[in-house]
Design a protein around this motif. Structure first.
Motif, PDB file in Angstrom:
ATOM      1  N   HIS A   1       0.519  10.066  22.095  1.00 27.98           N
ATOM      2  CA  HIS A   1       1.734  11.042  22.076  1.00 27.98           C
ATOM      3  C   HIS A   1       2.373  11.133  23.570  1.00 27.98           C
ATOM      4  O   HIS A   1       3.498  11.583  23.652  1.00 27.98           O
ATOM      5  CB  HIS A   1       1.457  12.357  21.430  1.00 27.98           C
ATOM      6  N   GLN A   2       1.659  10.758  24.438  1.00 34.13           N
ATOM      7  CA  GLN A   2       2.098  10.907  25.966  1.00 34.13           C
ATOM      8  C   GLN A   2       3.326  10.291  26.397  1.00 34.13           C
ATOM      9  O   GLN A   2       4.200  10.959  27.143  1.00 34.13           O
ATOM     10  CB  GLN A   2       1.023  10.387  26.856  1.00 34.13           C
ATOM     11  N   THR A   3       3.585   9.157  25.659  1.00 31.57           N
ATOM     12  CA  THR A   3       4.834   8.148  26.015  1.00 31.57           C
ATOM     13  C   THR A   3       5.976   9.022  25.515  1.00 31.57           C
ATOM     14  O   THR A   3       6.950   9.105  26.513  1.00 31.57           O
ATOM     15  CB  THR A   3       4.752   6.749  25.754  1.00 31.57           C
ATOM     16  N   GLN A   4       5.813   9.427  24.519  1.00 37.46           N
ATOM     17  CA  GLN A   4       7.038  10.101  23.714  1.00 37.46           C
ATOM     18  C   GLN A   4       7.435  11.469  24.516  1.00 37.46           C
ATOM     19  O   GLN A   4       8.570  11.341  25.097  1.00 37.46           O
ATOM     20  CB  GLN A   4       6.665  10.619  22.312  1.00 37.46           C
ATOM     21  N   ALA A   5       6.376  12.055  24.837  1.00 37.19           N
ATOM     22  CA  ALA A   5       6.713  13.354  25.837  1.00 37.19           C
ATOM     23  C   ALA A   5       7.264  12.975  27.257  1.00 37.19           C
ATOM     24  O   ALA A   5       8.000  13.671  27.760  1.00 37.19           O
ATOM     25  CB  ALA A   5       5.188  14.135  26.100  1.00 37.19           C
TER      26      ALA A   5
END
Length: 154
Positions: free
Chosen positions: A100-104
Motif C-alpha cells: 500500500h505504500q506506493t498508493q499513499a
C-alpha cells in the motif's frame, strides 16, 4: 480468475466512480503485474468472458486514458505486488506493508515523475503493457465502457 465479477469489480466500478465524480486532483487505480498478459479484445467486456488479467489491463488503460484527458488531474495505476492476502495466499512473496505504500506516496507527494500517467511498482515507475499507452486503445476502451454502462466520461 475468469468471472463476470472480475469485470465489474476491477474495471466497471472504477470507471463508474471516475465518470460520476467531480474531477479530483489525484486518482490512483489498482492494477497488477498480471495486466501484462491481458487481452485487448473488448468483446470480452460485454460477454463476461474476460480474465482477471484482461480487467487489470483495462483498468491500467483507464488510468492512463484519464491522465491524458483530464488536465489538472494526476492519474496513475499501481501494482501493489503479489501480497499475502486471502486472494494472494499465504505464500505470496511480496511484503503486505509495501503493497500500500506506493498508493499513499502518490496521494501525498506531488513531485513524482511522471506527474501523471504512470504505472508504478514499489515507488518506481515501470513500463506498462503497450496497449495501455496506446491512445487508440484507450479511446476504444472508454467508448466500450460508455456503451456498457450508459455513462459518459467527460
Amino acid at each position: 480468475m475468469r468471472s463476470p465479477d472480475a469485470i465489474t469489480v476491477n474495471t466497471v466500478a472504477p470507471y463508474m466512480l471516475t465518470a460520476l465524480m467531480d474531477k479530483p486532483a489525484t486518482l490512483i487505480y489498482l492494477s497488477s503485474s498480471m495486466h501484462r498478459t491481458g487481452s485487448t479484445d473488448l468483446r470480452r467486456l460485454t460477454t463476461g468472458s474476460a480474465s482477471y488479467d484482461d480487467t487489470k489491463l483495462w483498468v491500467t488503460t483507464l488510468a492512463l486514458a484519464v491522465a491524458s484527458r483530464w488536465e489538472g488531474t494526476s492519474s496513475h495505476a499501481v501494482d501493489p505486488g503479489w501480497v499475502p492476502t486471502r486472494m494472494g495466499g499465504a505464500g505470496a512473496p511480496d511484503d503486505l506493508t509495501a503493497g500500500h505504500q506506493t498508493q499513499a506516496w502518490l496521494a501525498t507527494h506531488h513531485d513524482v515523475t511522471p506527474h501523471t500517467g504512470g504505472y508504478w511498482f514499489h515507488q518506481q515507475a515501470q513500463t506498462p503493457h503497450p496497449a495501455a499507452q496506446d491512445q487508440d486503445f484507450q479511446a476504444r476502451l472508454v467508448e466500450a465502457l460508455e456503451g456498457h454502462t450508459g455513462v459518459p466520461l467527460h
